[in-house]
Design a protein around this motif. Structure first.
Motif, short mmCIF file in Angstrom:
data_model
loop_
_atom_site.label_atom_id
_atom_site.label_comp_id
_atom_site.label_asym_id
_atom_site.label_seq_id
_atom_site.Cartn_x
_atom_site.Cartn_y
_atom_site.Cartn_z
N CYS A 209 0.74 -1.28 0.17
CA CYS A 209 -0.05 -0.17 -0.01
C CYS A 209 0.69 1.07 -0.28
CB CYS A 209 -0.54 0.03 1.29
SG CYS A 209 -1.94 -1.35 1.10
N LEU A 210 2.11 1.02 0.57
CA LEU A 210 3.15 2.68 0.88
C LEU A 210 3.49 2.46 -0.49
CD1 LEU A 210 4.44 4.15 2.13
CD2 LEU A 210 5.74 2.52 3.66
N VAL A 211 3.72 1.50 -1.17
CA VAL A 211 4.70 1.12 -2.33
C VAL A 211 3.45 2.03 -3.19
CG1 VAL A 211 4.99 0.07 -4.45
CG2 VAL A 211 6.36 -0.04 -2.34
N ILE A 212 2.23 2.00 -3.22
CA ILE A 212 1.00 2.45 -4.23
C ILE A 212 1.29 3.58 -4.44
CG2 ILE A 212 -1.01 2.07 -4.86
CD1 ILE A 212 -1.41 -0.17 -4.80
N ASP A 213 1.08 4.24 -2.92
CA ASP A 213 0.99 5.05 -2.44
C ASP A 213 2.32 6.67 -3.16
OD1 ASP A 213 -1.06 5.14 -1.00
OD2 ASP A 213 -0.35 5.01 0.34
N LEU A 214 3.81 5.82 -2.86
CA LEU A 214 4.16 7.00 -3.46
C LEU A 214 4.82 6.36 -5.08
CD1 LEU A 214 7.33 5.13 -0.12
CD2 LEU A 214 6.24 7.72 -0.71
N LEU A 215 4.28 6.18 -5.55
CA LEU A 215 4.30 5.20 -7.06
C LEU A 215 3.45 6.06 -8.24
CD1 LEU A 215 6.30 1.91 -7.65
CD2 LEU A 215 7.26 4.38 -7.40
N HIS A 216 2.52 5.69 -7.52
CA HIS A 216 0.93 6.73 -8.52
C HIS A 216 1.12 7.34 -8.53
CE1 HIS A 216 -3.17 6.11 -9.72
NE2 HIS A 216 -3.53 7.19 -9.20
N ARG A 217 1.15 7.34 -10.42
CA ARG A 217 0.81 9.14 -11.48
C ARG A 217 2.16 10.13 -10.66
NH1 ARG A 217 -5.43 10.50 -11.21
NH2 ARG A 217 -6.05 8.62 -12.50
N THR A 218 3.79 9.43 -10.36
CA THR A 218 4.52 10.19 -10.33
C THR A 218 5.87 9.75 -11.15
OG1 THR A 218 6.26 11.02 -8.89
CG2 THR A 218 5.20 8.85 -7.87
N SER A 219 6.27 10.30 -11.44
CA SER A 219 7.73 9.69 -12.21
C SER A 219 8.80 9.74 -11.77
CB SER A 219 8.20 10.57 -14.05
OG SER A 219 8.45 11.65 -13.10
N MET A 220 8.82 9.80 -10.05
CA MET A 220 9.79 9.27 -9.18
C MET A 220 10.13 8.61 -8.98
SD MET A 220 11.70 11.84 -6.52
CE MET A 220 10.42 12.89 -5.68
N PRO A 221 11.60 8.45 -9.26
CA PRO A 221 12.14 6.69 -9.33
C PRO A 221 12.07 6.50 -7.58
CG PRO A 221 13.62 8.23 -10.62
CD PRO A 221 12.62 9.13 -9.61
N LEU A 222 12.00 4.81 -7.20
CA LEU A 222 11.74 4.38 -6.11
C LEU A 222 12.91 3.39 -6.10
CD1 LEU A 222 10.68 4.36 -2.78
CD2 LEU A 222 8.54 2.68 -4.32
N VAL A 223 13.17 3.11 -4.86
CA VAL A 223 14.01 2.03 -4.84
C VAL A 223 13.91 1.35 -3.62
CG1 VAL A 223 16.58 1.13 -4.15
CG2 VAL A 223 16.23 3.51 -5.88
N VAL A 224 13.14 -0.02 -3.31
CA VAL A 224 12.85 -0.63 -1.79
C VAL A 224 13.54 -1.72 -1.70
CG1 VAL A 224 11.24 -2.06 -0.91
CG2 VAL A 224 10.62 -0.19 -2.54
N LEU A 225 15.04 -1.22 -0.26
CA LEU A 225 15.67 -2.32 -0.03
C LEU A 225 15.65 -3.03 1.46
CD1 LEU A 225 18.92 -0.88 -0.62
CD2 LEU A 225 16.83 0.43 -0.09
N GLY A 226 15.99 -3.72 1.58
CA GLY A 226 15.78 -4.18 3.24
C GLY A 226 16.02 -5.99 3.24
N ASP A 227 15.61 -6.09 4.08
CA ASP A 227 15.67 -7.15 4.81
C ASP A 227 14.47 -7.64 5.06
OD1 ASP A 227 15.30 -10.25 5.82
OD2 ASP A 227 16.73 -9.74 7.46
N PHE A 228 13.78 -8.65 3.47
CA PHE A 228 12.18 -9.31 3.14
C PHE A 228 12.04 -10.81 4.01
CE2 PHE A 228 12.66 -6.17 -0.28
CZ PHE A 228 12.00 -5.48 -0.62
N ASN A 229 12.46 -10.83 4.89
CA ASN A 229 12.58 -12.30 5.27
C ASN A 229 11.75 -13.38 4.75
OD1 ASN A 229 13.88 -12.67 7.99
ND2 ASN A 229 12.67 -10.67 9.09
#
Length: 356
Positions: A209-229
């Motif tokens: 849900c957070l990723v959708i809010d960050l990416l919807h209708r924007t051209s801002m590149p997103l990098v998601v990184l971490g420990d997904f277990n």
């Protein structure tokens, strides 16, 4: 004959994710069933991490399992590298905070300019999940951290650091921490493992849900990184990425994530050493770097690509020692096109991350 367009200059960005394994100040109790670090252990841990940070030499360093931000700053200091911004929300060591309580936190260290930063603890309203015996799961155990960064050439991007619930069985206990279930009962073990799965799935859903809010209708590149277990092909990771939706809805690319390892260029050296954790002798990839479609080469909204992804995991074969990490570190070399510079028109500022 059509003239050949000159190649556009590329700016490079090195990002890395590191689970640092219970990075806490000496003498500080972080778990009741574990002894605090002695000063000698603490010094060894900081020296080891400093050496690894220097080897990674990342522009953006995402870290997990930090109990005290002072310890992270100490490790960064031993790397000999300069990081102008270091933050681990919830693990501050200052006059009013004594580090993280209950669970360790995620953080970020970067050389880039930080325009905005926000930690997200609560799930979105209406997206709570019922866990057997525990009730509604309404918040992240380790809140993800979102930062808006600006590169030197003006390009802004968003970085999201996360650490999802582990697969360790979630047994019920009373307010004093005493078990209320028979942990030797195999059926109870199965139910406790299901609780962990549901909790990790709920966190993956909230992160989606957070990723959708960050990416919807924007051209801002997103990098998601971490420990997904969990592994790249797991249900929880795929829930976060949602790349499977593209097959029947091309507009889903706008809010999808792609595994950086899969996007490496043709010249990238893909080896059979791409793992970041070993459990009971079985290697797997738990620590991941995901990117938005802006890093998909030749994509409709592409502004760059993924040049290379490296796994630093030799220490996993050196025996268990809590002064080292039990996770490998993952680093990606990203490239972004540099826009034409107009001295009279400075780059337009980008909005901060939206509230969840």
């Amino acid at each position: 004959m059509r003239p050949i367009d000159p190649p556009k200059p590329l700016a490079t960005l090195m990002v890395a994710t590191c689970n640092v394994l219970n990075l806490a100040n000496p003498g500080r109790v972080f778990y009741d069933n574990q002894d605090p670090y002695s000063q000698t252990e603490f010094d060894r841990k900081l020296t080891w991490l400093g050496d690894r940070f220097r080897m990674l030499n990342a522009d953006v360093l995402a870290v997990q399992e930090v109990w005290d931000d002072a310890a992270l700053k100490g490790a960064l200091g031993r790397s000999g590298l300069r990081y102008d911004f270091v933050a681990v929300p919830g693990a501050e060591n200052d006059a009013t905070h004594g580090g993280a309580q209950g669970t360790p936190r995620v953080g970020i260290a970067t050389r880039l300019k930080v325009e905005a930063m926000q930690s997200f603890a609560e799930f979105p309203p209406g997206f709570q999940v019922d866990v057997p015996g525990l009730g509604l799961h309404t918040r992240f155990e380790r809140p993800p951290l979102v930062a808006t960064l600006r590169m030197k050439h003006g390009q802004s991007l968003t970085v999201l650091t996360a650490h999802l619930k582990s697969k360790r069985p979630k047994f019920l206990q009373d307010a004093q921490g005493n078990p209320t279930e028979d942990r030797d009962d195999r059926k109870v073990m199965a139910l406790a493992s299901l609780r962990s799965l549901i909790m990790r799935g709920a966190e993956a859903m909230a992160l989606r849900c957070l990723v959708i809010d960050l990416l919807h209708r924007t051209s801002m590149p997103l990098v998601v990184l971490g420990d997904f277990n969990d592994t790249p092909d797991s249900v929880t990771t795929q829930l976060i990425c949602a790349t499977n939706e593209i097959a029947y809805d091309r507009s889903a690319r706008d809010v999808a994530l792609f595994n950086a390892y899969d996007l490496q260029g043709d010249a990238a050296l893909k080896k059979d050493v791409a793992y970041s954790h070993i459990h009971q002798g079985s290697p797997s990839v738990l620590d991941q770097i995901l990117v938005s479609e802006e890093f998909v080469q030749n994509g409709r909204n592409s502004v760059g690509d993924v040049k290379r992804v490296d796994y630093f995991n030799d220490h996993l074969h050196e025996g268990r020692d809590r002064t080292r990490s039990d996770h490998g570190f993952v680093r990606a070399l990203l490239r972004l096109r540099m826009p034409p510079q107009d001295a009279s028109q400075p780059p337009a500022p980008q909005p901060p991350p939206p509230a969840s």
